[in-house]
Design a protein around this motif. Structure first.
Motif, short mmCIF file in Angstrom:
data_model
loop_
_atom_site.label_atom_id
_atom_site.label_comp_id
_atom_site.label_asym_id
_atom_site.label_seq_id
_atom_site.Cartn_x
_atom_site.Cartn_y
_atom_site.Cartn_z
N ASP A 8 0.82 -1.22 0.00
CA ASP A 8 0.00 0.00 0.00
C ASP A 8 0.85 1.27 0.00
N HIS A 9 2.15 1.10 0.10
CA HIS A 9 3.00 2.29 0.22
C HIS A 9 3.09 3.05 -1.10
N GLN A 10 2.76 4.31 -1.06
CA GLN A 10 2.91 5.17 -2.23
C GLN A 10 4.28 5.81 -2.15
N PRO A 11 5.23 5.44 -3.02
CA PRO A 11 6.59 5.97 -2.88
C PRO A 11 6.62 7.50 -2.92
N LYS A 12 7.39 8.05 -1.99
CA LYS A 12 7.52 9.52 -1.91
C LYS A 12 8.48 9.94 -3.03
N PRO A 13 8.07 10.88 -3.89
CA PRO A 13 9.00 11.27 -4.96
C PRO A 13 10.25 11.95 -4.41
N LEU A 14 11.34 11.85 -5.15
CA LEU A 14 12.58 12.50 -4.73
C LEU A 14 12.39 14.02 -4.77
N ASN A 15 13.08 14.68 -3.87
CA ASN A 15 13.07 16.15 -3.85
C ASN A 15 13.59 16.66 -5.21
N LYS A 16 12.77 17.47 -5.90
CA LYS A 16 13.17 17.91 -7.23
C LYS A 16 14.23 18.99 -7.19
N ASP A 17 14.34 19.66 -6.07
CA ASP A 17 15.29 20.78 -6.00
C ASP A 17 16.18 20.64 -4.76
N PRO A 18 16.94 19.55 -4.71
CA PRO A 18 17.72 19.33 -3.48
C PRO A 18 18.98 20.19 -3.44
N SER A 19 19.45 20.43 -2.24
CA SER A 19 20.77 21.05 -2.11
C SER A 19 21.81 19.96 -2.37
N TYR A 20 23.06 20.34 -2.50
CA TYR A 20 24.12 19.35 -2.76
C TYR A 20 24.15 18.33 -1.64
N ILE A 21 24.06 18.81 -0.40
CA ILE A 21 24.19 17.90 0.74
C ILE A 21 22.98 16.96 0.85
N GLU A 22 21.80 17.47 0.47
CA GLU A 22 20.61 16.60 0.50
C GLU A 22 20.75 15.49 -0.55
N ALA A 23 21.23 15.89 -1.73
CA ALA A 23 21.42 14.88 -2.78
C ALA A 23 22.48 13.87 -2.37
N TYR A 24 23.54 14.36 -1.69
CA TYR A 24 24.59 13.43 -1.22
C TYR A 24 24.01 12.44 -0.21
N ARG A 25 23.20 12.96 0.70
CA ARG A 25 22.68 12.06 1.76
C ARG A 25 21.76 10.98 1.18
N ASP A 26 20.98 11.35 0.14
CA ASP A 26 20.16 10.32 -0.52
C ASP A 26 21.06 9.26 -1.16
N TYR A 27 22.08 9.75 -1.86
CA TYR A 27 23.02 8.82 -2.53
C TYR A 27 23.73 7.94 -1.50
N ASP A 28 24.21 8.57 -0.43
CA ASP A 28 24.96 7.84 0.59
C ASP A 28 24.07 6.80 1.28
N TYR A 29 22.81 7.18 1.52
CA TYR A 29 21.89 6.26 2.18
C TYR A 29 21.67 5.03 1.29
N ALA A 30 21.46 5.29 0.00
CA ALA A 30 21.20 4.17 -0.92
C ALA A 30 22.40 3.24 -1.01
N ARG A 31 23.62 3.82 -1.13
CA ARG A 31 24.79 2.94 -1.30
C ARG A 31 25.15 2.23 0.01
N SER A 32 24.83 2.86 1.14
CA SER A 32 25.21 2.26 2.43
C SER A 32 24.18 1.25 2.93
N HIS A 33 22.89 1.53 2.70
CA HIS A 33 21.87 0.72 3.37
C HIS A 33 20.89 0.00 2.46
N CYS A 34 20.84 0.38 1.18
CA CYS A 34 19.72 -0.12 0.35
C CYS A 34 20.08 -1.27 -0.58
N LYS A 35 21.38 -1.58 -0.70
CA LYS A 35 21.75 -2.55 -1.74
C LYS A 35 21.07 -3.90 -1.51
#
Lengths: 276, 402
Positions: free
Chosen positions: B76-103
């Motif tokens: 039932d989860h509706q995926p939350k869209p990615l922030n369309k206008d992220p700051s550099y650090i926000e984009a890094y944290r999304d990337y870092d989270y995916a590579r560290s925890h999501c594989k």
């Protein structure tokens, strides 16, 4: 009135500080005992290189059954033997596999004569090869200690009672075996007297204290903990700061203040718990 | 009639406005996008639909399999869209989270398995209720991060998820001083990886004659199979020794021939080794000096991972400053590093990824006690004793000269 209030607060704070940071009489005692070992304050000293033939990895004890070097009990003999020869066993394994040597120049300079001795002492070490390990284990299949050491899963309160009975009669080196069992029991039963004494909720930290505490007591009770013992040679291979030091010197030279105080508390707890 | 003409003209003007409006940027982009083509994820590519049409039946079936599993995993989860206008650090944290925890999580979901992956499967029964909740939040976040890739790619490859998020970060320009420091730290790490890769290739050397190489390899294998049986850690029997010595000699000769058949550019190897050593020393200095908590943590994680990599081991040895006995060092360093990262401003509150990792550290008993607590609050108030805190403080001051 104001002055006396300030004085009371000052005394209270001082008392709390003393309680928190001061050494208990037991701590003082163990720290003094470590102090007795005069050489610990010296920096890590490079040992003069000795020719291989002068190095003896094993000082055989008399009156032991054939094939035993350390103890009449086959299991105890086996585990102490594997511990004693760990340096050589590791060295020969690396040599056989042609893996690159990962030791620093300092470690190599210190350990090379012992490695050379391993080559010449392979025959004695073969007492602890795979075949003989199996023979010793088969011979002790009904030994309660073996059963306890080999037990799969968590140790229960009945096991704990057996451990306590066993540890009381232990000789110096055997205390290393006790260390493994006690550590295993306390890891699962995290609410225990040692955790309370240390004020530590970290089971990994408490287990580490048990291991070091038992080693320290084993050394005090006569286990070879000199710079050329199996215990210290394997540590040297693992950590170059250990090369050339005995166990007391090593702990004193590299440990931080909080660790040392907790180690003293742990030694007190072990002595008290196992009537050692 | 006049009324109709006016209406038509008005409609035409509106249509013209709409046309021009669509041709012009709606607004100035808040963040400067660097128009660059990623080497990992091409930005202009055929759509999933057009690609699917070209795929053979078997691949299409696989494609459907992954997509169905992914959809089932969402429930039932509706995926939350990615922030369309992220700051550099926000984009890094999304990337870092995916590579560290999501594989593991994304791979498991794509093949229709429980999201525990290989590493966590042994712990799933032991999880506390709180850990289960925190883990479910992690799964949800990974689904959010992975969903855009699921929509646009023909496969559910976790590498693509990470690559997309990295590409998103790389297209942004850091704005704050911390973001600039973070980008510099990440560039240092990337450069070291590249130098290391080149060096390790050079050290392997280049085979001169490939036929000779496979012939020698076969000869060596034949010789190795002729060694007599040996008990582990025990010497060969005396009667076997002449054969063993003869075989040893022949193997050594073949190895010498193999070496002679390989070209090693020794000058280049030596200069690359020096470059690598200097770059790693510089990274060690950056770890002490960086003003970015995220940059600091990225460097720490890199050093931690590379300590178990044999190829980097000899370069890292001199940087290692162990504290106390080895087990104590293994215990205290991760705690000290978390304190430092939090001091430098990495998120450390109860919902932060770092707090989540402490809560889900299944190898540490009582890790469940930390769930729902900030990292520092947990260590100071709940976990560490006075003596342990004293040592943590000492190492922090000693290592980072606070």
């Amino acid at each position: 009135m104001k002055k006396s209030l300030v004085l009371i607060i000052f005394v209270a704070v001082a008392w709390v500080m003393m309680y928190q940071w001061g050494d208990s009489p037991e701590t003082q005692q163990i720290l003094q005992e470590i102090d007795k070992n005069k050489a610990y304050q010296q920096p890590v000293r490079p040992e003069p290189r000795q020719p291989a033939e002068e190095i003896q990895l094993i000082k055989p004890a008399s009156g032991l059954p054939q094939g035993h070097l350390f103890d009449e009990n086959p299991v105890v003999d086996l585990i102490i033997g594997l511990n004693h020869f760990a340096l050589c066993l590791g060295h020969l394994k690396v040599k056989d596999s042609n893996e690159p040597v990962k030791l620093s120049a300092k470690q190599l300079a210190y350990l090379q004569p012992y490695y050379d001795a391993c080559e010449t002492e392979q025959k004695i070490m073969s007492l602890y090869n795979q075949n003989n390990i199996m023979l010793k284990l088969q011979g002790a299949a009904n030994d309660d200690r073996l059963k306890l050491l080999m037990k799969v899963g968590a140790l229960n309160t009945e096991d704990w009672r057996l451990i306590q009975e066993w540890v009381v009669d232990m000789k110096a080196q055997e205390l290393l075996l006790a260390s493994a069992l006690v550590e295993r029991y306390l890891f699962v039963n995290s609410e225990n007297d040692l955790a309370t004494a240390l004020g530590s909720r970290d089971a990994r930290y408490n287990g580490m204290m048990v291991e070091q505490g038992f080693a320290l007591l084993a050394c005090k009770k006569g286990m070879d903990c000199s710079h050329s013992s199996g215990l210290m040679l394997t540590r040297c291979a693992d950590d170059e700061r250990a090369c050339g030091l005995n166990y007391f010197e090593y702990v004193e030279a590299i440990s931080l203040s909080g660790f040392k105080r907790d180690l003293a508390t742990t030694v007190d707890w072990i002595k008290h718990t196992f009537a050692l | 009639m006049r009324h109709i003409i006016t209406t038509v003209i008005t409609i035409l003007i509106v249509l013209l406005f709409v046309y021009f409006f669509n041709q012009t940027p709606v607004k100035e982009k808040k963040r400067t996008a660097v128009p660059k083509q990623s080497t990992e994820v091409p930005s202009a590519k055929p759509t999933a639909q057009s690609m699917t049409a070209e795929l053979d039946e078997k691949t299409q079936a696989e494609f459907r399999f992954y997509k169905d599993n992914w959809q089932k995993g969402l429930g039932d989860h509706q995926p939350k869209p990615l922030n369309k206008d992220p700051s550099y650090i926000e984009a890094y944290r999304d990337y870092d989270y995916a590579r560290s925890h999501c594989k593991d999580i994304i791979t498991s979901l794509a093949i229709g398995a429980e999201p525990f992956g290989y590493e966590l499967r042994d712990y799933k029964e032991q999880m506390s209720e709180q850990q289960r909740r925190v883990f479910q939040n992690r799964v949800t976040k990974c689904q959010d991060l992975g969903h855009p890739t699921w929509k646009n790619e023909i496969t559910m490859d976790v590498g693509l998820v990470v690559a997309h998020l990295k590409n998103r970060m790389d297209q942004l320009t850091p704005e704050t001083a911390e973001e600039v420091a973070l980008q510099n730290n990440l560039k240092q790490i990337e450069a070291i990886e590249k130098i290391g890769h080149q060096l390790f290739n050079l050290e392997r050397g280049e085979t001169i004659d490939f036929d000779l190489r496979s012939e020698l390899y076969q000869q060596k294998r034949n010789l190795q199979s002729q060694y007599p049986q040996k008990v582990l850690f025990a010497p060969y029997a005396a009667e076997d020794m002449p054969l063993v010595e003869s075989l040893n000699q022949q193997v050594a000769e073949i190895e010498a021939q193999m070496k002679a058949n390989t070209f090693f550019d020794h000058d280049k190897i030596q200069s690359s080794q020096e470059v690598l050593f200097n770059a790693i020393s510089q990274l060690d200095v950056s770890m002490k000096n960086t003003i970015s908590g995220d940059g600091f943590w990225a460097i720490y994680v890199w050093f931690k991972d590379k300590h178990s990599d044999d190829r980097f081991d000899s370069y890292l040895k001199s940087m290692k400053q162990p504290v106390g006995i080895k087990k104590f060092d293994d215990w205290i360093q991760p705690i000290v590093m978390k304190f430092r990262a939090c001091e430098l401003g990495i998120p450390c509150g109860a919902d932060a990824p770092l707090a989540e990792s402490v809560c889900l550290d299944f190898r540490t008993p009582q890790s469940s006690d930390s769930c729902g607590k900030g990292v520092i609050d947990y260590y100071v108030d709940d976990h560490l004793s006075a003596h342990q805190l004293m040592d943590v403080e000492y190492v922090l001051q000693n290592r980072f000269a606070l």
